[in-house]
Scaffold this motif. Structure first.
Motif, PDB file in Angstrom:
ATOM      1  N   ALA A  35       0.826  -1.212   0.000  1.00  0.00           N
ATOM      2  CA  ALA A  35       0.000   0.000   0.000  1.00  0.00           C
ATOM      3  C   ALA A  35       0.856   1.256   0.000  1.00  0.00           C
ATOM      4  CB  ALA A  35      -0.939  -0.015   1.203  1.00  0.00           C
ATOM      5  N   ASP A  36       2.011   1.210   0.672  1.00  0.00           N
ATOM      6  CA  ASP A  36       2.870   2.392   0.735  1.00  0.00           C
ATOM      7  C   ASP A  36       3.548   2.691  -0.592  1.00  0.00           C
ATOM      8  OD1 ASP A  36       4.608   0.173   0.847  1.00  0.00           O
ATOM      9  OD2 ASP A  36       6.143   1.373   1.861  1.00  0.00           O
ATOM     10  N   SER A  37       3.409   1.790  -1.553  1.00  0.00           N
ATOM     11  CA  SER A  37       4.044   1.967  -2.857  1.00  0.00           C
ATOM     12  C   SER A  37       3.223   2.840  -3.802  1.00  0.00           C
ATOM     13  CB  SER A  37       4.279   0.606  -3.519  1.00  0.00           C
ATOM     14  OG  SER A  37       5.005  -0.246  -2.685  1.00  0.00           O
ATOM     15  N   PHE A  38       1.981   3.121  -3.459  1.00  0.00           N
ATOM     16  CA  PHE A  38       1.073   3.747  -4.413  1.00  0.00           C
ATOM     17  C   PHE A  38       0.509   5.066  -3.902  1.00  0.00           C
ATOM     18  CE2 PHE A  38       1.330  -0.722  -5.341  1.00  0.00           C
ATOM     19  CZ  PHE A  38       1.615  -0.707  -6.701  1.00  0.00           C
ATOM     20  N   THR A  39       1.340   5.760  -3.133  1.00  0.00           N
ATOM     21  CA  THR A  39       0.981   7.098  -2.682  1.00  0.00           C
ATOM     22  C   THR A  39       2.069   8.063  -3.130  1.00  0.00           C
ATOM     23  OG1 THR A  39       0.320   8.417  -0.772  1.00  0.00           O
ATOM     24  CG2 THR A  39       2.135   6.845  -0.439  1.00  0.00           C
ATOM     25  N   TYR A  40       1.929   9.344  -2.777  1.00  0.00           N
ATOM     26  CA  TYR A  40       2.965  10.319  -3.105  1.00  0.00           C
ATOM     27  C   TYR A  40       4.237  10.017  -2.318  1.00  0.00           C
ATOM     28  CZ  TYR A  40      -0.675  13.197  -5.274  1.00  0.00           C
ATOM     29  OH  TYR A  40      -1.682  13.653  -6.067  1.00  0.00           O
TER      30      TYR A  40
ATOM     31  N   THR B  56       5.978  16.528  -8.779  1.00  0.00           N
ATOM     32  CA  THR B  56       5.849  16.227  -7.348  1.00  0.00           C
ATOM     33  C   THR B  56       6.841  15.162  -6.895  1.00  0.00           C
ATOM     34  OG1 THR B  56       3.511  16.808  -7.381  1.00  0.00           O
ATOM     35  CG2 THR B  56       4.291  15.562  -5.467  1.00  0.00           C
TER      36      THR B  56
ATOM     37  N   GLU C 145      12.721   8.480  -2.804  1.00  0.00           N
ATOM     38  CA  GLU C 145      12.478   7.581  -1.692  1.00  0.00           C
ATOM     39  C   GLU C 145      13.757   7.392  -0.881  1.00  0.00           C
ATOM     40  OE1 GLU C 145       9.268   5.783  -0.886  1.00  0.00           O
ATOM     41  OE2 GLU C 145       9.046   7.763  -1.824  1.00  0.00           O
TER      42      GLU C 145
END
Length: 397
Positions: free
Chosen positions: A44-49, A252, A55
């Motif tokens: 899930a943390d892979s598909f946010t800003y 961004t 990274e």
């Protein structure tokens, strides 16, 4: 011209040996390892800003890996970009204003020079020889231009399109001139990790450590896969914040899943093994192209002999030199082989007697087939010659 040629290539339906695109071979992309990493790392943390600068896990992994190479860096110097092209765009956005003079190699990667031109730069083409950019010619050319350059755009290792490498002596001279003129060196090096013969040449960051006038652009496109769209820039810490601010206004952040994939690839130790493998593959393919060309065309051409990277540069000789490589492209495409005409690799359309050939993407047997088709195309062009077209200036040998 590069983009229009590749668009035309994509529309073809017959078999074509593809010497045109500067892309890794499909079989060189470590797809099984990517699948393994994606299944275990992406969540899930892979598909946010993400953070604009990149990274943290990728920056950590990259800095750790580069500490084992001849160009170590530090966390406060790195910004992750959407491929090398975004790195070039950021450099031009920060340093170039309309009317500024920018030195470019001739021939050059014209998507790079076009980026400078898009910010209003006036381009000053400087010739290459077997040792790369002819730095000795720069003072006279700059004097004739009537003002000093704001930037020098250079591809130092296995240059696109020529395959040549800038000598250590010339790198030192170029750094000195940059300081004399207070201009930035845009150090575009997509291929430096792909040396398969010869000795490493010290990079600009080694010659002049912590130099604020060196803006280094790097990418994973050539060493892993271009579709990842992940690269980085290595810059003075005081410049880094300007890079972050400029990138924030562009996109961004760089693609987060791709960054995490690359980070895990490096952390698991896969990158070193992968580079060893593809260096061997590309060395074999370069040799296959060189020998095929000399067997089929011999005294009709001269070619460069790169020690790494993707490309060699072919220049037509004798009666063949009257053939426009731009016109030859259409004949060759019909015969089933594609390349990039020389005129597409000069902002002013020089080198219409030359062509760029990518050896990286084709197997030795396909290379032999492609060279046979290229030879047949030249023979057809000689029997029904096309007008020369673009202006010609000093070809590489």
């Amino acid at each position: 011209m590069i983009d229009s040629s590749t668009s035309l290539l994509a529309s073809q339906r017959h078999d074509i040996v593809r010497f045109a695109m500067g892309s890794p071979a499909n079989e060189a992309v470590p797809i099984d390892l990517f699948r393994e990493i994606a299944s275990s790392r992406l969540g899930a943390d892979s598909f946010t800003y993400g953070a604009t600068e990149g990274e943290p896990e990728l920056i950590d992994a990259l800095v750790d890996y580069l500490s084992t190479t001849s160009e170590p860096t530090a966390h406060d110097r790195v910004v992750i970009t959407a491929g090398g092209m975004q790195g070039l765009d950021l450099a031009c956005k920060i340093f170039i204003d309309p009317g500024d003079l920018v030195v470019v190699e001739s021939p050059t990667y014209t998507n790079g020079s076009a980026t400078a031109a898009s910010y209003g730069a006036e381009l000053l083409e400087v010739p290459l020889d077997a040792d790369g950019l002819v730095v000795d010619a720069l003072p006279e050319l700059v004097s004739a231009a009537g003002r000093t350059p704001k930037a020098i755009y250079v591809i130092p290792n296995f240059q696109n399109p020529s395959g040549t490498t800038l000598s250590a002596k010339r790198r030192e001279m170029l750094v000195k001139l940059a300081h004399d003129w207070n201009c930035v060196i845009i150090d575009d090096d997509p291929y430096g990790l792909l040396r398969f013969s010869g000795e490493d040449v010290p990079g600009f960051q080694c010659i002049s450590p912590l130099d604020p006038l060196i803006f280094s652009v790097r990418t994973f496109s050539k060493i892993l896969a271009p579709g990842l769209r992940v690269g980085w820039v290595d810059v003075d810490p005081e410049i880094r914040q300007y890079v972050i601010n400029a990138k924030q206004a562009m996109d961004t952040c760089t693609n987060v899943p791709a960054q995490q994939l690359v980070a895990e690839f490096i952390k698991r130790g896969y990158l070193s093994t992968h580079l060893e493998r593809i260096r061997f593959v590309y060395s074999e393919r370069k040799s296959a192209m060189k020998h095929s060309l000399m067997r089929s065309l011999g005294s009709r051409i001269t070619i460069t002999d790169p020690e790494g990277g993707f490309f060699l540069w072919l220049t037509l000789k004798g009666d063949d030199a009257a053939i426009s490589s731009t016109a030859l492209f259409e004949i060759a495409l019909a015969e089933g082989v594609a390349f990039i005409p020389g005129a597409a690799l000069s902002p002013s359309g020089r080198f219409d007697d030359s062509l760029r050939l990518c050896f990286a993407a084709s197997t030795p047997s396909r290379i032999q087939t492609g060279v046979e088709r290229l030879t047949r195309s030249l023979d057809l062009a000689r029997r029904a010659p096309y007008p020369g077209g673009a202006e010609r200036h000093g070809s590489l040998t």
